[in-house]
Write an enzyme that holds these catalytic residues in place. Structure first.
Site, mmCIF file in Angstrom:
data_model
loop_
_atom_site.group_PDB
_atom_site.id
_atom_site.type_symbol
_atom_site.label_atom_id
_atom_site.label_comp_id
_atom_site.label_asym_id
_atom_site.label_seq_id
_atom_site.Cartn_x
_atom_site.Cartn_y
_atom_site.Cartn_z
ATOM 1 C CG ASP A 114 -73.253 77.464 47.223
ATOM 2 O OD1 ASP A 114 -74.033 77.353 48.169
ATOM 3 O OD2 ASP A 114 -72.131 78.000 47.335
ATOM 4 C CD GLU B 249 -73.098 81.248 55.687
ATOM 5 O OE1 GLU B 249 -73.360 82.419 55.339
ATOM 6 O OE2 GLU B 249 -73.293 80.256 54.952
ATOM 7 C CG HIS C 67 -77.226 79.682 54.471
ATOM 8 N ND1 HIS C 67 -76.221 80.539 54.073
ATOM 9 C CD2 HIS C 67 -78.278 80.475 54.833
ATOM 10 C CE1 HIS C 67 -76.652 81.788 54.194
ATOM 11 N NE2 HIS C 67 -77.887 81.770 54.664
ATOM 12 C CE LYS D 182 -66.965 79.165 51.605
ATOM 13 N NZ LYS D 182 -67.522 79.925 50.510
ATOM 14 C CD1 TRP E 159 -69.564 83.291 55.175
ATOM 15 C CD2 TRP E 159 -69.930 84.493 53.325
ATOM 16 N NE1 TRP E 159 -68.652 82.884 54.231
ATOM 17 C CE2 TRP E 159 -68.854 83.603 53.085
ATOM 18 C CE3 TRP E 159 -70.340 85.356 52.298
ATOM 19 C CZ2 TRP E 159 -68.175 83.556 51.860
ATOM 20 C CZ3 TRP E 159 -69.664 85.309 51.079
ATOM 21 C CH2 TRP E 159 -68.597 84.412 50.869
ATOM 22 C CG ASP F 199 -76.271 80.135 50.394
ATOM 23 O OD1 ASP F 199 -76.317 80.683 49.272
ATOM 24 O OD2 ASP F 199 -75.278 80.212 51.150
ATOM 25 C CG HIS G 276 -69.974 77.123 54.493
ATOM 26 N ND1 HIS G 276 -70.250 78.398 54.878
ATOM 27 C CD2 HIS G 276 -70.201 77.084 53.155
ATOM 28 C CE1 HIS G 276 -70.640 79.106 53.835
ATOM 29 N NE2 HIS G 276 -70.627 78.317 52.780
ATOM 30 C CG ASP H 52 -69.725 76.583 49.771
ATOM 31 O OD1 ASP H 52 -70.832 76.057 49.945
ATOM 32 O OD2 ASP H 52 -69.531 77.811 49.823
ATOM 33 C CG ASP I 136 -73.776 77.062 53.559
ATOM 34 O OD1 ASP I 136 -73.520 75.948 53.067
ATOM 35 O OD2 ASP I 136 -74.105 78.043 52.868
HETATM 36 C C1 RNT Z 1 -70.922 81.633 50.961
HETATM 37 C C2 RNT Z 1 -71.988 81.621 51.992
HETATM 38 C C3 RNT Z 1 -72.977 82.728 51.908
HETATM 39 C C4 RNT Z 1 -73.386 83.079 50.483
HETATM 40 C C5 RNT Z 1 -74.595 83.974 50.366
HETATM 41 C C6 RNT Z 1 -74.719 84.559 49.028
HETATM 42 O O1 RNT Z 1 -70.132 80.533 50.986
HETATM 43 O O2 RNT Z 1 -72.647 80.392 51.963
HETATM 44 O O3 RNT Z 1 -74.071 82.436 52.701
HETATM 45 O O4 RNT Z 1 -73.609 81.940 49.712
HETATM 46 O O5 RNT Z 1 -74.578 84.906 51.371
HETATM 47 ZN ZN ZN Z 2 -74.404 80.172 53.107
#
Ligand code: RNT
Ligand code: ZN
Length: 418
Positions: free
Chosen positions: A294, A222, A284, A224, A181, A325, A260, A292, A257
């Site tokens: 998290d 990955e 993720h 986004k 990523w 994640d 994303h 995003d 993820d």
């Molecule tokens: C970031 C991605 C990625 C990170 C990690 C730390 O938007 O989700 O996966 O969060 O690799």
């Molecule tokens: Zn991620």
């Protein structure tokens, strides 16, 4: 209500509770090391900001500052989560000894020896991630940079990461996913959207030219939608990552993820779409709020829906690789880790306790009225009793039995980290 009584309620619907618990105990779910220290790692100046469009907010006391502190915190977490955890490391968590330091293009397996020992002692497998952010060589682009020297540095980092992933897989005897990523993108309207994508593609091609056994090392790509400071354009967009994975099925897999995508898109619906074409995918699991962000994973509708799709698409038999994640620095980090991991386990257990075959039969025979009734009635089954029994069988505390331990750890350990 006792566990036995609860179990009878499920059995009346044809659900094998014992089999569900036994299955879940064998499913690897990756625990991300980066919740413990706000994604800082050990290889760069911790006072420098996080880059790549991601951000941790909050300054709750107790952030792990050293490998020893991070490992101690992970041990605390491991004592409170059921199931079969696996570690998930970023390259930035390399452990240097005797005053040595290596830049990311020069990282070697031996810089992860301490982690291998940690995993071996605890019987864990380990996943890996090259770290394409929070580093002076982000110009700010990495693999898609127009500057050859920058690209070369990051390609070398990717290749080094394959060698490290291979080492982790060999040493620990478990498959290692290696997730690519990057936060590459632009804050404002670009003049060239294709150039960076072509370069990104060629850079990933070069990384994946490093030899590896695809049964043991699974590179993932990955995607986004956007990041903080890169709002206008993301090089590794959804179409880019999916197309790359589709065109290179023998070399890598797509990673989704759930933070994303645009806010009304859901990853739960994308899982069966991808599994129609890809033998394996990676996830993720996170919780986006408006972006995003998290946040810690909750036992919420979309997490449950993702788990249902994983289970009913046969994802637990190696087709779906599950990793967490998220990173919240505003609350006790151990608790954040534990709550998110337990909620992911809850969602999977609840999905395993769903009479998938009979519900599917209702759909396939057009009995949509009954399908709605049956699906709604599942929501009030005595899940908590089964969950606590599962935790106890895994040798960890049930709900209502673990938070005191985190408070105690905070008082004895975390508050001393000034
Ligand atoms: C970031 C991605 C990625 C990170 C990690 C730390 O938007 O989700 O996966 O969060 O690799
Ligand atoms: Zn991620």
């Amino acid at each position: 209500m006792s566990y036995e009584e609860a179990k009878k309620r499920y059995e009346a619907l044809g659900i094998d509770v014992e089999a569900a618990m036994e299955k879940l105990k064998t499913v690897p779910v990756s625990l991300h090391c980066w919740q413990g220290d706000d994604v800082r790692g050990f290889d760069t100046d911790p006072s420098k900001p996080l880059t790549g469009g991601i951000q941790t907010t909050g300054n709750y006391p107790g952030r792990a500052r050293t490998p020893e502190e991070l490992m101690a915190d992970i041990d605390k977490v491991l004592s409170l989560i059921p199931g079969q955890p696996k570690m998930n490391l970023h390259a930035s968590y390399a452990i240097f000894e005797n005053g040595e330091w290596a830049d990311r293009d020069k990282l070697e397996p031996r810089h992860f020896k301490k982690w291998v020992e940690f995993c071996k002692e605890r019987g864990l497998g380990c996943d890996f991630n090259p770290t394409f952010f929070s580093h002076p060589k982000c110009d700010p682009l990495t693999l898609s940079s127009p500057h050859e020297e920058t690209r070369k540095f990051w390609i070398e980092h990717g290749k080094a990461s394959i060698r490290i992933s291979n080492y982790l897989a060999e040493e620990l005897g478990q498959m290692c996913t290696m997730n690519i990523w990057t936060g590459d993108g632009f804050k404002d309207v670009p003049a060239d959207r294709m150039g960076p994508r072509v370069r990104y593609k060629e850079s990933i091609d070069e990384i994946l030219s490093e030899p590896y056994d695809f049964a043991k090392v699974k590179p993932c790509v990955e995607s986004k939608v956007f990041g903080i400071g890169v709002e206008a354009y993301t090089v590794g967009s959804a179409e880019f990552a999916l197309s790359y994975a589709a065109a290179n099925k023998e070399k890598c897999i797509p990673l989704m993820d759930n933070g994303h995508y645009h806010p009304t898109e859901v990853v739960s619906d994308k899982i069966p779409a991808l599994l129609t074409f890809f033998p394996e995918i990676a996830l993720h699991i996170t919780r986006p709020i408006r972006w995003d962000s998290d946040h810690v994973v909750l036992f919420d509708d979309e997490t449950k829906e993702i788990a249902k799709e994983i289970v009913r698409c046969g994802g637990l038999d190696g087709r779906v690789h599950i990793a967490l994640d998220y990173f919240d620095a505003s609350i006790n980090r151990i608790s954040a880790w534990v709550v998110g991991y337990r909620n992911t386990q809850k969602a999977l257990l609840s999905a395993l306790l769903t009479p998938a075959d009979s519900l599917k039969a209702l759909q396939d025979t057009d009995q949509f009225t009954e399908l709605m009734v049956r699906q709604e009635e599942l929501k009030t089954l005595p899940f908590g009793e089964i969950w606590n029994e599962y935790c106890h069988r895994c040798g960890v505390p049930g709900d209502g039995e673990w938070f005191e331990q985190v408070k105690d750890y905070e008082k004895k350990v975390l508050v001393n980290r000034k």
